[in-house]
Design a protein around this motif. Structure first.
Motif, PDB file in Angstrom:
ATOM      1  N   ARG A  61       0.818  -1.215   0.000  1.00 56.77           N
ATOM      2  CA  ARG A  61       0.000   0.000   0.000  1.00 56.77           C
ATOM      3  C   ARG A  61       0.852   1.265   0.000  1.00 56.77           C
ATOM      4  N   ILE A  62       1.967   1.233   0.737  1.00 58.14           N
ATOM      5  CA  ILE A  62       2.788   2.439   0.848  1.00 58.14           C
ATOM      6  C   ILE A  62       3.969   2.462  -0.122  1.00 58.14           C
ATOM      7  N   ALA A  63       4.105   1.415  -0.926  1.00 58.67           N
ATOM      8  CA  ALA A  63       5.233   1.344  -1.863  1.00 58.67           C
ATOM      9  C   ALA A  63       5.129   2.441  -2.924  1.00 58.67           C
ATOM     10  N   THR A  64       6.285   2.857  -3.392  1.00 59.45           N
ATOM     11  CA  THR A  64       6.319   3.819  -4.497  1.00 59.45           C
ATOM     12  C   THR A  64       5.803   3.133  -5.762  1.00 59.45           C
ATOM     13  N   ASP A  65       5.492   3.926  -6.768  1.00 64.99           N
ATOM     14  CA  ASP A  65       4.993   3.347  -8.016  1.00 64.99           C
ATOM     15  C   ASP A  65       5.991   2.368  -8.632  1.00 64.99           C
ATOM     16  N   ASP A  66       7.278   2.677  -8.530  1.00 66.66           N
ATOM     17  CA  ASP A  66       8.299   1.790  -9.093  1.00 66.66           C
ATOM     18  C   ASP A  66       8.387   0.467  -8.354  1.00 66.66           C
ATOM     19  N   ALA A  67       8.183   0.474  -7.052  1.00 64.81           N
ATOM     20  CA  ALA A  67       8.336  -0.734  -6.231  1.00 64.81           C
ATOM     21  C   ALA A  67       7.022  -1.484  -6.035  1.00 64.81           C
ATOM     22  N   TRP A  68       5.916  -0.899  -6.465  1.00 65.51           N
ATOM     23  CA  TRP A  68       4.624  -1.499  -6.165  1.00 65.51           C
ATOM     24  C   TRP A  68       4.456  -2.880  -6.769  1.00 65.51           C
ATOM     25  N   THR A  69       4.882  -3.091  -7.985  1.00 59.23           N
ATOM     26  CA  THR A  69       4.716  -4.390  -8.640  1.00 59.23           C
ATOM     27  C   THR A  69       5.404  -5.486  -7.835  1.00 59.23           C
ATOM     28  N   PHE A  70       6.610  -5.219  -7.369  1.00 55.87           N
ATOM     29  CA  PHE A  70       7.342  -6.195  -6.564  1.00 55.87           C
ATOM     30  C   PHE A  70       6.655  -6.405  -5.216  1.00 55.87           C
ATOM     31  N   ALA A  71       6.241  -5.333  -4.574  1.00 52.15           N
ATOM     32  CA  ALA A  71       5.566  -5.439  -3.269  1.00 52.15           C
ATOM     33  C   ALA A  71       4.242  -6.188  -3.417  1.00 52.15           C
ATOM     34  N   ARG A  72       3.564  -5.974  -4.518  1.00 51.82           N
ATOM     35  CA  ARG A  72       2.309  -6.692  -4.770  1.00 51.82           C
ATOM     36  C   ARG A  72       2.578  -8.179  -4.928  1.00 51.82           C
ATOM     37  N   ALA A  73       3.614  -8.537  -5.655  1.00 53.62           N
ATOM     38  CA  ALA A  73       3.938  -9.945  -5.851  1.00 53.62           C
ATOM     39  C   ALA A  73       4.253 -10.626  -4.512  1.00 53.62           C
ATOM     40  N   ILE A  74       4.968  -9.939  -3.657  1.00 55.37           N
ATOM     41  CA  ILE A  74       5.293 -10.501  -2.347  1.00 55.37           C
ATOM     42  C   ILE A  74       4.023 -10.663  -1.510  1.00 55.37           C
ATOM     43  N   ALA A  75       3.132  -9.691  -1.549  1.00 56.94           N
ATOM     44  CA  ALA A  75       1.864  -9.787  -0.812  1.00 56.94           C
ATOM     45  C   ALA A  75       1.013 -10.935  -1.352  1.00 56.94           C
ATOM     46  N   ASP A  76       0.965 -11.080  -2.663  1.00 58.95           N
ATOM     47  CA  ASP A  76       0.194 -12.167  -3.270  1.00 58.95           C
ATOM     48  C   ASP A  76       0.773 -13.528  -2.896  1.00 58.95           C
ATOM     49  N   GLN A  77       2.090 -13.632  -2.841  1.00 60.67           N
ATOM     50  CA  GLN A  77       2.728 -14.880  -2.442  1.00 60.67           C
ATOM     51  C   GLN A  77       2.411 -15.204  -0.980  1.00 60.67           C
ATOM     52  N   ALA A  78       2.463 -14.220  -0.116  1.00 58.73           N
ATOM     53  CA  ALA A  78       2.131 -14.426   1.298  1.00 58.73           C
ATOM     54  C   ALA A  78       0.676 -14.860   1.446  1.00 58.73           C
ATOM     55  N   ALA A  79      -0.210 -14.289   0.645  1.00 63.67           N
ATOM     56  CA  ALA A  79      -1.621 -14.663   0.686  1.00 63.67           C
ATOM     57  C   ALA A  79      -1.812 -16.116   0.254  1.00 63.67           C
ATOM     58  N   ALA A  80      -1.117 -16.524  -0.791  1.00 65.84           N
ATOM     59  CA  ALA A  80      -1.225 -17.902  -1.265  1.00 65.84           C
ATOM     60  C   ALA A  80      -0.690 -18.884  -0.224  1.00 65.84           C
ATOM     61  N   GLU A  81       0.408 -18.550   0.419  1.00 65.06           N
ATOM     62  CA  GLU A  81       0.973 -19.428   1.450  1.00 65.06           C
ATOM     63  C   GLU A  81       0.025 -19.563   2.633  1.00 65.06           C
ATOM     64  N   LEU A  82      -0.586 -18.471   3.047  1.00 64.60           N
ATOM     65  CA  LEU A  82      -1.531 -18.525   4.152  1.00 64.60           C
ATOM     66  C   LEU A  82      -2.762 -19.345   3.765  1.00 64.60           C
ATOM     67  N   ALA A  83      -3.280 -19.146   2.575  1.00 67.10           N
ATOM     68  CA  ALA A  83      -4.447 -19.908   2.124  1.00 67.10           C
ATOM     69  C   ALA A  83      -4.135 -21.402   2.092  1.00 67.10           C
ATOM     70  N   ASP A  84      -2.947 -21.766   1.617  1.00 70.03           N
ATOM     71  CA  ASP A  84      -2.540 -23.176   1.596  1.00 70.03           C
ATOM     72  C   ASP A  84      -2.465 -23.739   3.009  1.00 70.03           C
ATOM     73  N   GLY A  85      -1.907 -22.976   3.928  1.00 73.78           N
ATOM     74  CA  GLY A  85      -1.806 -23.418   5.316  1.00 73.78           C
ATOM     75  C   GLY A  85      -3.170 -23.599   5.958  1.00 73.78           C
ATOM     76  N   LEU A  86      -4.071 -22.666   5.707  1.00 80.51           N
ATOM     77  CA  LEU A  86      -5.423 -22.778   6.253  1.00 80.51           C
ATOM     78  C   LEU A  86      -6.162 -23.975   5.659  1.00 80.51           C
ATOM     79  N   ASP A  87      -6.000 -24.183   4.363  1.00 82.08           N
ATOM     80  CA  ASP A  87      -6.640 -25.336   3.717  1.00 82.08           C
ATOM     81  C   ASP A  87      -6.126 -26.642   4.319  1.00 82.08           C
ATOM     82  N   GLY A  88      -4.811 -26.707   4.548  1.00 79.00           N
ATOM     83  CA  GLY A  88      -4.217 -27.903   5.141  1.00 79.00           C
ATOM     84  C   GLY A  88      -4.721 -28.156   6.548  1.00 79.00           C
TER      85      GLY A  88
END
Length: 106
Positions: free
Chosen positions: A69-96
């Motif tokens: 949310r607070i990332a600069t425009d240049d860094a946002w794509t990378f920060a978004r990818a990291i957030a999406d990866q964390a979300a996927a890992e949490l969803a997998d853990g909850l499913d398990g």
């Protein structure tokens, strides 16, 4: 367009954070009802440790979402990818965890 994408991603992540918090609460309630004797080699302490680890993942996801949310425009794509990866890992853990508890309940 970029601002719209950022806003949409932030809204999606906030909804996801609330949904995963609700799932964690439901899982915690199920574990609290779990007998102390354990089933199929799983003890209540082991399940609680797993839930604690999932709560930690939830906290990391919250931090990653805030970083995006607070990332600069240049860094946002990378920060978004990291957030999406964390979300996927949490969803997998909850499913398990939900699958483990369903096996125990059956």
């Amino acid at each position: 367009m970029s601002r719209r994408n950022r806003h949409a991603h932030d809204a999606k992540c906030r909804t996801l954070l609330q949904a995963t918090a609700d799932r964690l609460d439901r899982l915690r309630s199920q574990v609290e009802r779990f007998g102390l004797e354990g089933h199929e080699g799983m003890s209540r302490d082991e399940l609680e440790r797993t839930l604690d680890a999932l709560r930690g993942q939830h906290n990391r996801l919250s931090a990653r979402v805030e970083a995006a949310r607070i990332a600069t425009d240049d860094a946002w794509t990378f920060a978004r990818a990291i957030a999406d990866q964390a979300a996927a890992e949490l969803a997998d853990g909850l499913d398990g965890m939900e699958a483990r508890l369903k096996r125990v309940a059956a």
